[in-house]
Motif scaffolding. Structure first.
Motif, mmCIF file in Angstrom:
data_model
loop_
_atom_site.group_PDB
_atom_site.id
_atom_site.type_symbol
_atom_site.label_atom_id
_atom_site.label_comp_id
_atom_site.label_asym_id
_atom_site.label_seq_id
_atom_site.Cartn_x
_atom_site.Cartn_y
_atom_site.Cartn_z
ATOM 1 N N VAL A 215 -1.776 -16.139 18.364
ATOM 2 C CA VAL A 215 -1.127 -17.445 18.506
ATOM 3 C C VAL A 215 0.380 -17.351 18.692
ATOM 4 C CG1 VAL A 215 -2.916 -18.555 17.135
ATOM 5 C CG2 VAL A 215 -0.830 -17.761 16.013
ATOM 6 N N LYS A 216 0.927 -16.129 18.629
ATOM 7 C CA LYS A 216 2.382 -15.984 18.721
ATOM 8 C C LYS A 216 2.749 -14.915 19.741
ATOM 9 C CE LYS A 216 2.814 -15.176 14.347
ATOM 10 N NZ LYS A 216 3.315 -14.875 12.988
ATOM 11 N N GLY A 217 3.234 -15.363 20.890
ATOM 12 C CA GLY A 217 3.732 -14.437 21.889
ATOM 13 C C GLY A 217 2.747 -13.349 22.240
ATOM 14 N N ARG A 218 3.223 -12.101 22.153
ATOM 15 C CA ARG A 218 2.386 -10.938 22.486
ATOM 16 C C ARG A 218 1.967 -10.162 21.243
ATOM 17 N NH1 ARG A 218 6.198 -7.740 26.466
ATOM 18 N NH2 ARG A 218 7.751 -8.469 24.977
ATOM 19 N N ASP A 219 2.117 -10.779 20.081
ATOM 20 C CA ASP A 219 1.939 -10.074 18.808
ATOM 21 C C ASP A 219 0.748 -9.128 18.770
ATOM 22 O OD1 ASP A 219 4.160 -11.013 17.600
ATOM 23 O OD2 ASP A 219 3.151 -12.138 16.026
ATOM 24 N N LEU A 220 -0.422 -9.632 19.142
ATOM 25 C CA LEU A 220 -1.663 -8.874 18.954
ATOM 26 C C LEU A 220 -2.268 -8.401 20.264
ATOM 27 C CD1 LEU A 220 -3.364 -11.129 16.238
ATOM 28 C CD2 LEU A 220 -1.746 -9.247 15.909
ATOM 29 N N MET A 221 -1.473 -8.423 21.344
ATOM 30 C CA MET A 221 -2.049 -8.124 22.647
ATOM 31 C C MET A 221 -1.911 -6.660 23.060
ATOM 32 S SD MET A 221 -3.225 -11.035 22.894
ATOM 33 C CE MET A 221 -4.196 -10.695 24.353
ATOM 34 N N GLU A 225 -2.782 0.181 21.124
ATOM 35 C CA GLU A 225 -1.770 1.142 21.558
ATOM 36 C C GLU A 225 -0.916 1.560 20.370
ATOM 37 O OE1 GLU A 225 0.383 -0.018 25.100
ATOM 38 O OE2 GLU A 225 -1.211 -1.428 25.640
ATOM 39 N N PRO A 226 -0.579 2.848 20.264
ATOM 40 C CA PRO A 226 0.151 3.329 19.082
ATOM 41 C C PRO A 226 1.578 2.825 19.028
ATOM 42 C CG PRO A 226 -0.066 5.076 20.720
ATOM 43 C CD PRO A 226 -0.920 3.939 21.197
ATOM 44 N N ASN A 227 2.090 2.703 17.813
ATOM 45 C CA ASN A 227 3.488 2.346 17.589
ATOM 46 C C ASN A 227 4.306 3.624 17.679
ATOM 47 O OD1 ASN A 227 5.971 1.458 16.767
ATOM 48 N ND2 ASN A 227 5.315 0.705 14.765
ATOM 49 N N THR A 228 4.912 3.868 18.834
ATOM 50 C CA THR A 228 5.668 5.110 19.047
ATOM 51 C C THR A 228 6.967 5.143 18.250
ATOM 52 O OG1 THR A 228 6.699 4.126 21.015
ATOM 53 C CG2 THR A 228 4.694 5.426 21.351
ATOM 54 N N LEU A 246 -3.059 5.178 12.785
ATOM 55 C CA LEU A 246 -3.623 4.944 14.113
ATOM 56 C C LEU A 246 -3.727 3.454 14.392
ATOM 57 C CD1 LEU A 246 -6.572 7.514 13.961
ATOM 58 C CD2 LEU A 246 -4.368 7.824 15.105
ATOM 59 N N PRO A 247 -3.674 3.069 15.672
ATOM 60 C CA PRO A 247 -3.877 1.653 16.020
ATOM 61 C C PRO A 247 -5.350 1.289 15.894
ATOM 62 C CG PRO A 247 -3.640 2.963 18.007
ATOM 63 C CD PRO A 247 -3.387 3.900 16.852
ATOM 64 N N PHE A 248 -5.669 0.040 16.201
ATOM 65 C CA PHE A 248 -7.069 -0.404 16.159
ATOM 66 C C PHE A 248 -7.871 0.276 17.262
ATOM 67 C CE2 PHE A 248 -5.018 -3.785 13.819
ATOM 68 C CZ PHE A 248 -5.959 -4.153 12.867
ATOM 69 N N PRO A 549 3.426 -0.362 4.482
ATOM 70 C CA PRO A 549 4.241 0.218 5.559
ATOM 71 C C PRO A 549 4.145 -0.589 6.846
ATOM 72 C CG PRO A 549 2.187 1.414 5.332
ATOM 73 C CD PRO A 549 2.200 0.385 4.224
ATOM 74 N N PHE A 550 4.995 -0.241 7.813
ATOM 75 C CA PHE A 550 4.976 -0.918 9.105
ATOM 76 C C PHE A 550 3.656 -0.655 9.826
ATOM 77 C CE2 PHE A 550 9.597 -0.891 8.470
ATOM 78 C CZ PHE A 550 9.902 -2.196 8.844
ATOM 79 N N ASN A 551 3.311 -1.576 10.712
ATOM 80 C CA ASN A 551 2.049 -1.464 11.429
ATOM 81 C C ASN A 551 2.029 -0.276 12.383
ATOM 82 O OD1 ASN A 551 2.020 -4.959 11.343
ATOM 83 N ND2 ASN A 551 0.419 -3.727 10.427
ATOM 84 N N THR A 552 0.826 0.207 12.645
ATOM 85 C CA THR A 552 0.657 1.416 13.457
ATOM 86 C C THR A 552 0.424 1.111 14.929
ATOM 87 O OG1 THR A 552 -1.712 1.372 12.932
ATOM 88 C CG2 THR A 552 -0.286 2.709 11.519
ATOM 89 N N TYR A 553 0.356 -0.159 15.307
ATOM 90 C CA TYR A 553 0.129 -0.500 16.712
ATOM 91 C C TYR A 553 1.430 -0.958 17.366
ATOM 92 C CZ TYR A 553 -0.115 -5.267 14.804
ATOM 93 O OH TYR A 553 0.161 -6.445 14.154
ATOM 94 N N LYS A 554 1.430 -1.046 18.672
ATOM 95 C CA LYS A 554 2.628 -1.351 19.454
ATOM 96 C C LYS A 554 3.264 -2.662 19.009
ATOM 97 C CE LYS A 554 4.225 -1.791 24.251
ATOM 98 N NZ LYS A 554 3.812 -1.736 25.672
ATOM 99 N N GLN A 555 4.580 -2.613 18.813
ATOM 100 C CA GLN A 555 5.326 -3.797 18.381
ATOM 101 C C GLN A 555 6.195 -4.310 19.526
ATOM 102 O OE1 GLN A 555 4.975 -4.938 14.862
ATOM 103 N NE2 GLN A 555 3.237 -3.613 15.379
ATOM 104 N N PHE A 556 6.275 -5.628 19.627
ATOM 105 C CA PHE A 556 7.118 -6.261 20.640
ATOM 106 C C PHE A 556 8.328 -6.884 19.959
ATOM 107 C CE2 PHE A 556 2.828 -6.353 22.433
ATOM 108 C CZ PHE A 556 3.060 -5.742 23.655
#
Length: 559
Positions: A215-221, A225-228, A246-248, A549-556
C-alpha cells in the motif's frame, strides 16, 4: 558478568508494602537500571525458590523534606555544581512487578532480602523463554547497561502466533519512524524460514502461504531481492538469532492493469523492475472481469453509508440476476442497465427499488469502475484473475504480493475483500488436495477497512471479523498494521493474540486501549526508537521491549 551481583535490598514499608504482584527495593543512586530490566530475589522456603520481577518504575529520593530545603542548602539558590552547605543522603527506590516464582510460591518477598541482577538463563526463565515449543524468532532484548549488558534472543511459541492456540498480529505506531511494515516483514521472513524446507528438486515445501498487500510506494515490490546495503552488524545479529540474512523466497508480484500507462501497469515501481520480473515469470497484471466478480459488487460499498439498506438492495437485485440484469456479463453492459433503472426507463417486471436509489448506486459504479483499468473483461496471457489464482494456485511456501498503492480507497477495498473472500472459499474447497494449512494475510493501513468509523454494514469489515474470530481454526491468519490502535474496531484488535506497540504520541497512549499498560511503559512508547517495539503475547509472562535488525530484502529510499 557476575551471576550474583547484588543491586539492592527489598524495602517493605507501611505505604509501599510487598505484595503478591509487586515489590520495592532500594538501590545505590549510581546503579544504572532501566524499565523492563529483570531482577531476582531468593524466596521461601529457606531461599530455595527465586522470585523474578520486571522493573516498572525507578525513583530517586533524598532526606530533604521539600524542594525548598534543597534550595536553601544550596546557599539560597547558588547553581554552581559544588556549592552547598549540606550533602544530601540519597538513593533510588525501584518498583518491580512479579512475573514468576520458580516454586510457584506467590507470597510477598520479605523486607531486607537481597536483590540480584539476572543471568541470561534467569531472564529466559522469568519471561517463559527457556523452553519454547515451536519457536519463532520475534527479535532480541537488551538487558542492563555497561559491563553487565546482555543480549537475549526472544522466541514466541508459533502456536500462539499463527495458531491453533492463539493467532493474528496487530502492529501499531506513528508513520515512518515506528517501522511497522519492517517489523512485520521481519517476523514474516522468520516464519517462512521456520516452516520451509527444500525438496530433492530444489522446490520450497511448506505448509504456510503468504498474501501481502503493498500500500506504500514500492515498499514490498522487490522482497525477493537481497538488501545489498545490509550492514555486517545486522548480518551478525541475524546469525545470533538463528536466521539466514536472506530475502523472501518463491515470490510472485501482481500489479493492477491500466491501459493508459507504460506496460499497462498502474504502479510506482520502476518499469524496468516490472519487466525483469515479468521475464522471470514473477510478475503479472491483474484484472477483474464482470462475469467473475458481479457477485462481489457488495465489496464496492465497504465505505458507503447505507443505513437504509438501499445500496444493498441494488446489489442483491443484480447478483440474483433479476429484471434486466439476467443477461449482464460485461462491466459496460452493467453500467448501461443500471443507468436505465436510474432513469426510470425500465420496462417489464415491476422494480421495487426507486430510481433515486439506482442513481446513487450508479454514481458509486461510475466512480470506481474504469473500463481502462482493472475492471476489464479481456484477460490476456500475461494477466491474471486474482481470485482464480488464490483459489486454484496458491500453495504452501508461496508469497503473493498484490500492489494496490495507486488505486483509490474503494478499489483498494474491493481488491482486498475479493482476495480475502477467495482465501476463505479456498479453505472450504474439497476438490483441492494441496490447500496450504495456513495462509497469512498481511495488510497495512487496517483503519481503511476496520476502523471504529467503518459502517457496520461493510462487507469487508464482516470479512475481517470472520477472519479474526474464526480464521484461527481454519488456518487463516491476519497480520495487520495501522498508526493508531485506538481507531481499530474492538472485535478485530481484541482477537489479535499478539500486539506490537511502536512509537506513538501522548494523546494515543491516553486512550482506553492502553489502560492496563503501566504508566512508565506508556511514557516509553512516546520515545521508542526505530527498530524497537513493545510486545504482548499470551505465552510471555510480561511485556517485552524488543529490537530487530534491518530487513534483508531490497530497500527503496523513498518507499
Amino acid at each position: 558478568m557476575s551471576t550474583e551481583k547484588i543491586v539492592g535490598k527489598i524495602s517493605a514499608t507501611e505505604k509501599y508494602p510487598s505484595t503478591t504482584d509487586d515489590f520495592y527495593f532500594w538501590t545505590d543512586k549510581g546503579e544504572i537500571l532501566s524499565p523492563f530490566d529483570i531482577v531476582k530475589v531468593k524466596h521461601l522456603p529457606n531461599d530455595e525458590t527465586i522470585t523474578y520481577g520486571v522493573i516498572e518504575e525507578i525513583n530517586h529520593v533524598t532526606d530533604a523534606p521539600s524542594h525548598f530545603t534543597n534550595y536553601i542548602s544550596s546557599d539560597f539558590g547558588d547553581t554552581a555544581e559544588n556549592i552547598g552547605n549540606m550533602n544530601r543522603l540519597g538513593m533510588n527506590y525501584v518498583k518491580a512487578k512479579v512475573v514468576c516464582n520458580t516454586g510457584n510460591i506467590y507470597s510477598p518477598v520479605l523486607d531486607g532480602k537481597q536483590v540480584f541482577l539476572c543471568t541470561a538463563e534467569d531472564i529466559r526463565i522469568a519471561l517463559g523463554l527457556n523452553d519454547v515449543k515451536n519457536p519463532i524468532v520475534c527479535g532480541y532484548l537488551q538487558m542492563y547497561k555497561g559491563t553487565e549488558a546482555l543480549k537475549i534472543k526472544v522466541e514466541l511459541n508459533a502456536n500462539f502466533l499463527i495458531g491453533p492456540e492463539g493467532a493474528h498480529l496487530n502492529v501499531s505506531g506513528i508513520s515512518g519512524l515506528a517501522a511497522k511494515t519492517s517489523y512485520s516483514m521481519f517476523l514474516l521472513n522468520a516464519i517462512q524460514q521456520k516452516f520451509s524446507a527444500t525438496d530433492e528438486n530444489g522446490n520450497i515445501v511448506s505448509d504456510v502461504a503468504f498474501v501481502f498487500f503493498n500500500v506504500k510506494g514500492r515498499d514490498l515490490m522487490a522482497i525477493d531481492e537481497p538488501n545489498t546495503e545490509l550492514k555486517e552488524n545486522d548480518r551478525a545479529i541475524y546469525k545470533e538469532l538463528g536466521l539466514q540474512p536472506l530475502p523472501f523466497q518463491n515470490v510472485t508480484y501482481y500489479y493492477p492493469y491500466d491501459n493508459q500507462r507504460p506496460d499497462n501497469v498502474l504502479t510506482n515501481a520502476d518499469p524496468n523492475d516490472v519487466e525483469r520480473q515479468r521475464s522471470n515469470k514473477k510478475a503479472y497484471n491483474y484484472k477483474f472481469s464482470c462475469e467473475n466478480y458481479i457477485d462481489k459488487l457488495d465489496l464496492l460499498l465497504a465505505n458507503e453509508d447505507d443505513s437504509t439498506g438501499t445500496m444493498e438492495s441494488c446489489v442483491n437485485y443484480i447478483i440474483n440476476k433479476q429484471g434486466d440484469f439476467k443477461n449482464v456479463s460485461t462491466w459496460d453492459t452493467l453500467r448501461d442497465v443500471v443507468a436505465k433503472y436510474a432513469n426510470g426507463s425500465v420496462t417489464g417486471a415491476k422494480n421495487e427499488i426507486l430510481p433515486s436509489s439506482w442513481k446513487k448506486f450508479l454514481r458509486i459504479i461510475n466512480k470506481v469502475v474504469d473500463l481502462q483499468g482493472i475492471f476489464n473483461d479481456n484477460v490476456a496471457d500475461y494477466e491474471r484473475d486474482l481470485t482464480t489464482v488464490v483459489r486454484n494456485e496458491l500453495v504452501g511456501g508461496q508469497v503473493m504480493v498484490i500492489d494496490i498503492t495507486m488505486l483509490d480507497d474503494n478499489t483498494q477495498g474491493f481488491v482486498f475483500g475479493s482476495v480475502a473472500r477467495a482465501i476463505w472459499e479456498m479453505k472450504f474447497d474439497t476438490e483441492r488436495n494441496n490447500v496450504p494449512k495456513k495462509v497469512i494475510i498481511f495488510v497495512d493501513e487496517l483503519n481503511k477497512y476496520a476502523s471504529n468509523d467503518t459502517p457496520k454494514s461493510s462487507p469487508i469489515l464482516h470479512q475481517l471479523l470472520d477472519i479474526t474470530e474464526r480464521g484461527r481454526s481454519l488456518g487463516i491468519i491476519l497480520f495487520s498494521v495501522e498508526q493508531f490502535r485506538s481507531a481499530i474496531h474492538d472485535r478485530v484488535k481484541g482477537n489479535c493474540a499478539t500486539s506490537a506497540y511502536g512509537r506513538t504520541n501522548a494523546i494515543e497512549v491516553s486512550k482506553s486501549d492502553y489502560r492496563y499498560i503501566p504508566k512508565v511503559y506508556q511514557n516509553m512508547m512516546t520515545r521508542l526508537s526505530a527498530g524497537e517495539y513493545i510486545i504482548s503475547n499470551p505465552a510471555l509472562r510480561s511485556l517485552v521491549n524488543i529490537k530487530f535488525p534491518f530487513n534483508t530484502y531490497k530497500q527503496f529510499p523513498n518507499g
